[in-house]
Design a protein around this motif. Structure first.
Motif, PDB file in Angstrom:
ATOM      1  N   GLU A  34     -15.884 -24.401 -22.901  1.00 24.19           N
ATOM      2  CA  GLU A  34     -15.338 -23.113 -22.459  1.00 24.19           C
ATOM      3  C   GLU A  34     -15.366 -23.009 -20.943  1.00 24.19           C
ATOM      4  O   GLU A  34     -15.142 -21.943 -20.387  1.00 24.19           O
ATOM      5  CB  GLU A  34     -16.205 -21.981 -22.994  1.00 24.19           C
ATOM      6  CG  GLU A  34     -16.378 -21.921 -24.472  1.00 24.19           C
ATOM      7  CD  GLU A  34     -17.418 -20.868 -24.805  1.00 24.19           C
ATOM      8  OE1 GLU A  34     -18.608 -21.093 -24.532  1.00 24.19           O
ATOM      9  OE2 GLU A  34     -17.029 -19.811 -25.316  1.00 24.19           O
ATOM     10  N   GLU A  35     -15.695 -24.107 -20.292  1.00 24.22           N
ATOM     11  CA  GLU A  35     -15.819 -24.118 -18.832  1.00 24.22           C
ATOM     12  C   GLU A  35     -15.116 -25.344 -18.270  1.00 24.22           C
ATOM     13  O   GLU A  35     -14.905 -26.327 -18.991  1.00 24.22           O
ATOM     14  CB  GLU A  35     -17.302 -24.121 -18.426  1.00 24.22           C
ATOM     15  CG  GLU A  35     -18.011 -22.833 -18.814  1.00 24.22           C
ATOM     16  CD  GLU A  35     -19.535 -22.893 -18.659  1.00 24.22           C
ATOM     17  OE1 GLU A  35     -20.060 -23.901 -18.161  1.00 24.22           O
ATOM     18  OE2 GLU A  35     -20.188 -21.909 -19.049  1.00 24.22           O
ATOM     19  N   GLN A  41     -21.599 -26.492 -18.748  1.00 21.91           N
ATOM     20  CA  GLN A  41     -21.191 -27.026 -20.061  1.00 21.91           C
ATOM     21  C   GLN A  41     -20.658 -28.454 -19.924  1.00 21.91           C
ATOM     22  O   GLN A  41     -20.881 -29.296 -20.787  1.00 21.91           O
ATOM     23  CB  GLN A  41     -20.132 -26.126 -20.708  1.00 21.91           C
ATOM     24  CG  GLN A  41     -20.694 -24.788 -21.148  1.00 21.91           C
ATOM     25  CD  GLN A  41     -19.723 -23.959 -21.965  1.00 21.91           C
ATOM     26  OE1 GLN A  41     -18.618 -24.388 -22.282  1.00 21.91           O
ATOM     27  NE2 GLN A  41     -20.133 -22.751 -22.312  1.00 21.91           N
ATOM     28  N   SER A  73     -11.849 -19.320 -25.619  1.00 21.46           N
ATOM     29  CA  SER A  73     -13.075 -19.476 -26.420  1.00 21.46           C
ATOM     30  C   SER A  73     -12.805 -19.181 -27.898  1.00 21.46           C
ATOM     31  O   SER A  73     -13.232 -19.925 -28.779  1.00 21.46           O
ATOM     32  CB  SER A  73     -14.163 -18.532 -25.913  1.00 21.46           C
ATOM     33  OG  SER A  73     -14.585 -18.938 -24.654  1.00 21.46           O
ATOM     34  N   SER A  91     -19.631 -19.264 -26.931  1.00 24.70           N
ATOM     35  CA  SER A  91     -20.537 -18.291 -26.299  1.00 24.70           C
ATOM     36  C   SER A  91     -20.606 -17.013 -27.116  1.00 24.70           C
ATOM     37  O   SER A  91     -19.575 -16.480 -27.528  1.00 24.70           O
ATOM     38  CB  SER A  91     -20.053 -17.958 -24.889  1.00 24.70           C
ATOM     39  OG  SER A  91     -20.190 -19.092 -24.085  1.00 24.70           O
ATOM     40  N   HIS A  94     -18.217 -14.176 -26.732  1.00 27.98           N
ATOM     41  CA  HIS A  94     -16.888 -14.183 -27.367  1.00 27.98           C
ATOM     42  C   HIS A  94     -16.985 -14.269 -28.891  1.00 27.98           C
ATOM     43  O   HIS A  94     -16.042 -13.930 -29.580  1.00 27.98           O
ATOM     44  CB  HIS A  94     -16.069 -15.384 -26.873  1.00 27.98           C
ATOM     45  CG  HIS A  94     -15.649 -15.290 -25.442  1.00 27.98           C
ATOM     46  ND1 HIS A  94     -14.721 -14.374 -24.996  1.00 27.98           N
ATOM     47  CD2 HIS A  94     -16.039 -15.980 -24.339  1.00 27.98           C
ATOM     48  CE1 HIS A  94     -14.536 -14.521 -23.683  1.00 27.98           C
ATOM     49  NE2 HIS A  94     -15.336 -15.490 -23.264  1.00 27.98           N
ATOM     50  N   ARG A 172     -14.572  -6.393 -16.200  1.00 30.32           N
ATOM     51  CA  ARG A 172     -14.114  -7.339 -17.218  1.00 30.32           C
ATOM     52  C   ARG A 172     -15.337  -7.824 -17.990  1.00 30.32           C
ATOM     53  O   ARG A 172     -16.356  -8.181 -17.416  1.00 30.32           O
ATOM     54  CB  ARG A 172     -13.418  -8.518 -16.566  1.00 30.32           C
ATOM     55  CG  ARG A 172     -13.000  -9.615 -17.580  1.00 30.32           C
ATOM     56  CD  ARG A 172     -14.087 -10.664 -17.813  1.00 30.32           C
ATOM     57  NE  ARG A 172     -13.744 -11.618 -18.859  1.00 30.32           N
ATOM     58  CZ  ARG A 172     -14.466 -12.687 -19.155  1.00 30.32           C
ATOM     59  NH1 ARG A 172     -15.575 -12.953 -18.482  1.00 30.32           N
ATOM     60  NH2 ARG A 172     -14.124 -13.479 -20.138  1.00 30.32           N
ATOM     61  N   MET A 174     -16.541 -10.323 -21.560  1.00 33.46           N
ATOM     62  CA  MET A 174     -16.083 -11.257 -22.588  1.00 33.46           C
ATOM     63  C   MET A 174     -15.657 -10.411 -23.798  1.00 33.46           C
ATOM     64  O   MET A 174     -15.781  -9.187 -23.773  1.00 33.46           O
ATOM     65  CB  MET A 174     -17.194 -12.246 -22.917  1.00 33.46           C
ATOM     66  CG  MET A 174     -17.452 -13.214 -21.786  1.00 33.46           C
ATOM     67  SD  MET A 174     -18.753 -14.415 -22.147  1.00 33.46           S
ATOM     68  CE  MET A 174     -20.214 -13.482 -21.735  1.00 33.46           C
ATOM     69  N   TYR A 195     -11.544 -15.731 -20.182  1.00 29.30           N
ATOM     70  CA  TYR A 195     -12.076 -16.249 -18.910  1.00 29.30           C
ATOM     71  C   TYR A 195     -10.944 -16.623 -17.944  1.00 29.30           C
ATOM     72  O   TYR A 195     -11.020 -16.366 -16.744  1.00 29.30           O
ATOM     73  CB  TYR A 195     -12.876 -17.506 -19.254  1.00 29.30           C
ATOM     74  CG  TYR A 195     -13.892 -17.993 -18.258  1.00 29.30           C
ATOM     75  CD1 TYR A 195     -14.580 -17.137 -17.408  1.00 29.30           C
ATOM     76  CD2 TYR A 195     -14.195 -19.363 -18.213  1.00 29.30           C
ATOM     77  CE1 TYR A 195     -15.544 -17.631 -16.531  1.00 29.30           C
ATOM     78  CE2 TYR A 195     -15.156 -19.859 -17.344  1.00 29.30           C
ATOM     79  CZ  TYR A 195     -15.826 -18.991 -16.498  1.00 29.30           C
ATOM     80  OH  TYR A 195     -16.770 -19.482 -15.646  1.00 29.30           O
ATOM     81  N   ASN A 212     -20.982 -12.721 -14.580  1.00 25.69           N
ATOM     82  CA  ASN A 212     -21.131 -14.139 -14.956  1.00 25.69           C
ATOM     83  C   ASN A 212     -22.292 -14.748 -14.190  1.00 25.69           C
ATOM     84  O   ASN A 212     -22.737 -14.189 -13.183  1.00 25.69           O
ATOM     85  CB  ASN A 212     -19.832 -14.905 -14.644  1.00 25.69           C
ATOM     86  CG  ASN A 212     -19.049 -15.221 -15.908  1.00 25.69           C
ATOM     87  OD1 ASN A 212     -19.581 -15.793 -16.849  1.00 25.69           O
ATOM     88  ND2 ASN A 212     -17.782 -14.812 -15.940  1.00 25.69           N
ATOM     89  N   PRO A 213     -22.779 -15.925 -14.620  1.00 21.96           N
ATOM     90  CA  PRO A 213     -23.820 -16.586 -13.820  1.00 21.96           C
ATOM     91  C   PRO A 213     -23.249 -17.108 -12.491  1.00 21.96           C
ATOM     92  O   PRO A 213     -22.048 -17.322 -12.370  1.00 21.96           O
ATOM     93  CB  PRO A 213     -24.298 -17.737 -14.706  1.00 21.96           C
ATOM     94  CG  PRO A 213     -23.350 -17.848 -15.819  1.00 21.96           C
ATOM     95  CD  PRO A 213     -22.497 -16.628 -15.874  1.00 21.96           C
ATOM     96  N   PHE A 215     -23.203 -19.965 -10.894  1.00 24.59           N
ATOM     97  CA  PHE A 215     -22.415 -21.203 -10.800  1.00 24.59           C
ATOM     98  C   PHE A 215     -20.953 -20.940 -11.162  1.00 24.59           C
ATOM     99  O   PHE A 215     -20.029 -21.512 -10.580  1.00 24.59           O
ATOM    100  CB  PHE A 215     -23.022 -22.317 -11.689  1.00 24.59           C
ATOM    101  CG  PHE A 215     -22.629 -22.218 -13.135  1.00 24.59           C
ATOM    102  CD1 PHE A 215     -21.475 -22.821 -13.599  1.00 24.59           C
ATOM    103  CD2 PHE A 215     -23.400 -21.493 -14.039  1.00 24.59           C
ATOM    104  CE1 PHE A 215     -21.086 -22.706 -14.933  1.00 24.59           C
ATOM    105  CE2 PHE A 215     -23.022 -21.376 -15.364  1.00 24.59           C
ATOM    106  CZ  PHE A 215     -21.856 -21.976 -15.816  1.00 24.59           C
ATOM    107  N   ALA A 216     -20.737 -20.031 -12.134  1.00 27.25           N
ATOM    108  CA  ALA A 216     -19.374 -19.718 -12.587  1.00 27.25           C
ATOM    109  C   ALA A 216     -18.642 -18.871 -11.538  1.00 27.25           C
ATOM    110  O   ALA A 216     -17.443 -19.065 -11.303  1.00 27.25           O
ATOM    111  CB  ALA A 216     -19.424 -18.987 -13.922  1.00 27.25           C
ATOM    112  N   PHE A 237     -26.940 -15.545 -19.409  1.00 25.45           N
ATOM    113  CA  PHE A 237     -25.775 -16.106 -20.077  1.00 25.45           C
ATOM    114  C   PHE A 237     -26.283 -17.224 -20.983  1.00 25.45           C
ATOM    115  O   PHE A 237     -26.917 -18.167 -20.512  1.00 25.45           O
ATOM    116  CB  PHE A 237     -24.760 -16.674 -19.076  1.00 25.45           C
ATOM    117  CG  PHE A 237     -23.522 -17.167 -19.770  1.00 25.45           C
ATOM    118  CD1 PHE A 237     -22.426 -16.342 -19.930  1.00 25.45           C
ATOM    119  CD2 PHE A 237     -23.474 -18.433 -20.325  1.00 25.45           C
ATOM    120  CE1 PHE A 237     -21.302 -16.769 -20.619  1.00 25.45           C
ATOM    121  CE2 PHE A 237     -22.356 -18.870 -21.018  1.00 25.45           C
ATOM    122  CZ  PHE A 237     -21.267 -18.037 -21.162  1.00 25.45           C
TER     123      PHE A 237
END
Ligand code: 6CS
Length: 344
Positions: A34-35, A41, A73, A91, A94, A172, A174, A195, A212-213, A215-216, A237
């Motif tokens: 999903e990434e 991921q 997702s 996730s 979703h 926004r 999920m 996403y 979101n975290p 890194f995302a 997350f």
């Protein structure tokens, strides 16, 4: 003309030079993310691929499909259920429309502030390994692992340090239904979407923010079109690693064992990866933008915690008796792990 023995030696030499993967594997497993490439991921899947291919001595080939290759997702989950692919990340943010119980991870202020506690609970939880695994099995999904990817951070066009700041804020979320309730509890105007649509939604100001975290937020460039990042540590997350259950049950015992062994080995590995990614990418965001960082005080967090509590009842209404059990068990497990960590 080469003599027969020389011909044989030549053939044997050529075979030795050929890399193993030129021989067809007995099994090809498709694994969808999903990434995007370079994400947590992706790091998980690449390591999973390496260990499974090595551990099966070439009998298995794992093909990894990053986000965008196969769908959203929700579509990836359907592909696993139909066995068009064998593995995917799904996730809870979703998956709630399919498995309402999994939305326990969408509740706020459930996890410990001590991330090491969360890591050990997620790896050993009865709530997950028994109750949730059964809910997944009923949807033809084998729940292999719950994988933490870091604290959720709010980004927006404003600082979000009080529930009042959320009033009419178009956030926004999920697509799990409980997430809408989680943000309505703060007075926000939640907008679920996939996403892939978040960046343009922020850029076109169809939404005011997202969550979101770190890194995302960096790899999806969300920070480029936002002015504030607010750190409340309201939720982790987490994602779930799933396989098609019919496929998994039909595998030879040794391959089932190998997959289970690899997912257990990857608990420590991926925890370290997400920690590093979230730290290093925060640095990158700071270097590449002047986005403002807002860290909530304990008193500010408490106001959000109080405002979030009624959503637990909504969770039980959506997830039923088993959901109630999942919630109670998980809360008890986190509390017990915190007590144990404090006694050390
Ligand atoms: O916000 C989302 O929809 C996505 N966020 C992350 C970090 N991973 C996958 C998920 O679909």
């Amino acid at each position: 003309m080469l003599k027969k023995s020389k011909k044989w030696m030549l053939a044997a030499g050529l075979a030795a030079l050929m890399p193993l993967n030129t021989f067809a594997a007995d099994y090809t497993w498709r694994f969808a993310l999903e990434e995007i490439q370079g994400s947590v991921q992706d790091a998980y899947a690449q390591e999973f691929k390496r260990r499974v291919e090595e551990g099966s001595q070439g009998r298995v080939e794992v093909q990894v499909y990053p986000y965008g290759a196969l769908g959203t997702s929700a579509q990836l989950t359907e592909l696993v259920q139909n066995q068009a692919i064998q593995f995917a990340f799904a996730s809870p943010g979703h998956l709630g429309a399919v498995i309402p119980e999994v939305q326990v991870f969408s509740l706020h202020f459930i996890f410990s502030d001590n991330n090491a506690v969360n890591k050990s609970v997620l790896a050993n939880s009865q709530a997950i390994n028994q109750l949730l695994a059964q809910a997944y099995a009923e949807k033809n999904l084998e729940l292999l692992s719950i994988v933490p990817e870091g604290w959720m951070v709010w980004t927006g066009d404003r600082a979000l340090n009080t529930p009042e700041a959320f009033k009419d804020f178009k956030i926004r979320t999920m697509t799990s239904p409980l997430l809408v309730e989680a943000y309505r509890a703060y007075g926000a105007n939640p907008t679920p979407m996939p996403y892939s649509e978040v960046y343009s939604g922020l850029q076109l100001k169809q939404i005011d923010g997202q969550v979101n975290p770190i890194f995302a937020i960096e790899e999806m460039s969300f920070y480029e079109v936002q002015t504030h990042m607010t750190f409340a540590r309201q939720a982790q997350f987490v994602t779930s690693l799933v396989a098609n259950k019919t496929f998994f049950d039909g595998l030879p015992q040794d391959l089932q064992k190998l997959v289970k062994q690899v997912r257990t080995e990857l608990v420590d590995h991926i925890y370290d990866v997400q920690h590093d990614f979230n730290q290093s990418r925060l640095q990158k965001i700071k270097e590449n933008s002047d986005i403002k960082m807002v860290e909530l005080t304990e008193a500010e967090r408490e106001a959000f915690r109080k405002a979030s509590l009624d959503v637990r009842q909504t969770y039980v209404e959506q997830a039923g008796q088993r959901g109630q059990e999942v919630l109670n068990t998980l809360l008890a497990e986190i509390k017990a792990a915190e007590t144990k960590a404090a006694a050390r």
